[in-house]
Scaffold this motif. Structure first.
Motif, PDB file in Angstrom:
ATOM      1  N   LEU A  25      15.883  -3.671   4.329  1.00  0.00           N
ATOM      2  CA  LEU A  25      14.999  -4.440   3.948  1.00  0.00           C
ATOM      3  C   LEU A  25      15.768  -5.498   4.246  1.00  0.00           C
ATOM      4  O   LEU A  25      14.701  -6.507   5.542  1.00  0.00           O
ATOM      5  N   ALA A  39      10.643   3.932   5.395  1.00  0.00           N
ATOM      6  CA  ALA A  39      10.904   2.113   6.013  1.00  0.00           C
ATOM      7  C   ALA A  39      11.811   2.584   7.293  1.00  0.00           C
ATOM      8  O   ALA A  39      11.541   1.510   8.867  1.00  0.00           O
ATOM      9  N   TYR A  59       7.576  -5.741   0.972  1.00  0.00           N
ATOM     10  CA  TYR A  59       7.368  -4.097   2.024  1.00  0.00           C
ATOM     11  C   TYR A  59       5.860  -5.015   2.701  1.00  0.00           C
ATOM     12  O   TYR A  59       5.939  -4.894   3.837  1.00  0.00           O
TER      13      TYR A  59
END
Length: 290
Positions: A110, A167, A213
């Protein structure tokens, strides 16, 4: 004793390797989650009580008999700053596996900003073995495309590991310039976030995780003149609504000894026979790209 020393050495090296660079948004989430893990295992929400168990020397009187003023655990509970590697290892000795969430590979995925293809396989290798078996194909290569088999398998095993895998795969498809596949992965990620949302909320990170997100993952999804716009989506409400509806479906249809995966009935609501009935609550808002 030798086993304990070996374990502590192993964890120290693991923590050192996963320290990673700082990122305020990511660090707040993983630190709050780490603290909550400690608090849950120690059965107390009071930062000072957690501190007494994990780092007792920081709450003892100093050489002059005065109390040591150290409020760092209050900061950890709020995600203000990240615990040191030494403290994380110290906590690991008291609460085994507590550092798992603090150094989980999802945070590396992330917070990465550049191309990830050179690092992707290493990150996949840090995930749960069952998730690895889904993501890795022949010759241990990361699967390509966006097959329903891969998406469905990761959704059924909804967890932090499957979320990280999705992801990572989305990022790879984005680097390949495959917007239709990015869209499919974003759809799947949305469902997994709904499936694990109540757990995230119990850890005190649901809203923060969803916002992260929205900003870093869903923003990559653009296809056929549309993009996903989840900036105003009531995520926490939706995830609890899904849990309630899924439980009612289970009570209605489950046999006396239900052996299905925990996500089965929720997915019946999201993608199965109940999808149309509840679509207004669990669909991704879309806007046209001008």
């Amino acid at each position: 004793m030798n086993i304990l020393i070996a374990f502590n050495t192993f964890m120290a090296e693991k923590i050192k390797k996963r320290a990673g660079r700082r990122d305020a948004d990511v660090d707040a989430i993983r630190t709050i989650w780490w603290f909550q893990c400690l608090a849950n295992r120690l059965e107390t929400d009071a930062p000072r009580e957690v501190q007494r168990v994990i780092a007792p020397r920081t709450v003892s009187p100093d050489v002059n008999g005065n109390p040591i003023k150290n409020n760092k655990f209050l900061g950890y509970s709020r995600g203000v700053h990240v615990p040191s590697r030494e403290l994380a290892l110290q906590a690991e000795r008291v609460v085994p596996r507590s550092s798992w969430v603090l150094y989980h590979p999802i945070w590396t995925v992330l917070r990465s900003t550049g191309p990830i293809s050179k690092h992707a396989l290493t990150w996949v290798r840090q995930l749960d073995h069952e998730i690895q078996a889904i993501v890795l194909g022949p010759y241990n290569a990361i699967v390509g495309g966006a097959s329903q088999h891969t998406l469905g398998a990761l959704e059924r095993r909804a967890s932090l590991d499957s979320l990280a895998a999705l992801a990572l795969l989305l990022r790879l498809r984005h680097e390949e310039g495959k917007p239709e596949w990015v869209w499919l992965y974003a759809d799947s990620i949305f469902r997994v976030l709904l499936l694990i949302g109540t757990h995230l909320d119990l850890q005190g990170v649901a809203e923060r995780m969803f916002r992260l997100y929205v900003e870093r993952v869903f923003s990559l999804a653009e296809f056929e003149g549309r993009r996903m716009d989840l900036s105003s989506y009531d995520y926490v409400f939706a995830t609890y609504l899904l849990a309630v509806v899924a439980n009612r479906v289970r009570e209605k249809h489950a046999p006396q000894r239900d052996r299905r995966m925990p996500t089965f009935y929720a997915l019946q609501v999201l993608t199965g026979p109940y999808e149309l009935r509840f679509k207004q609550y669990f669909q991704i808002p879309l806007v046209s790209i001008t």
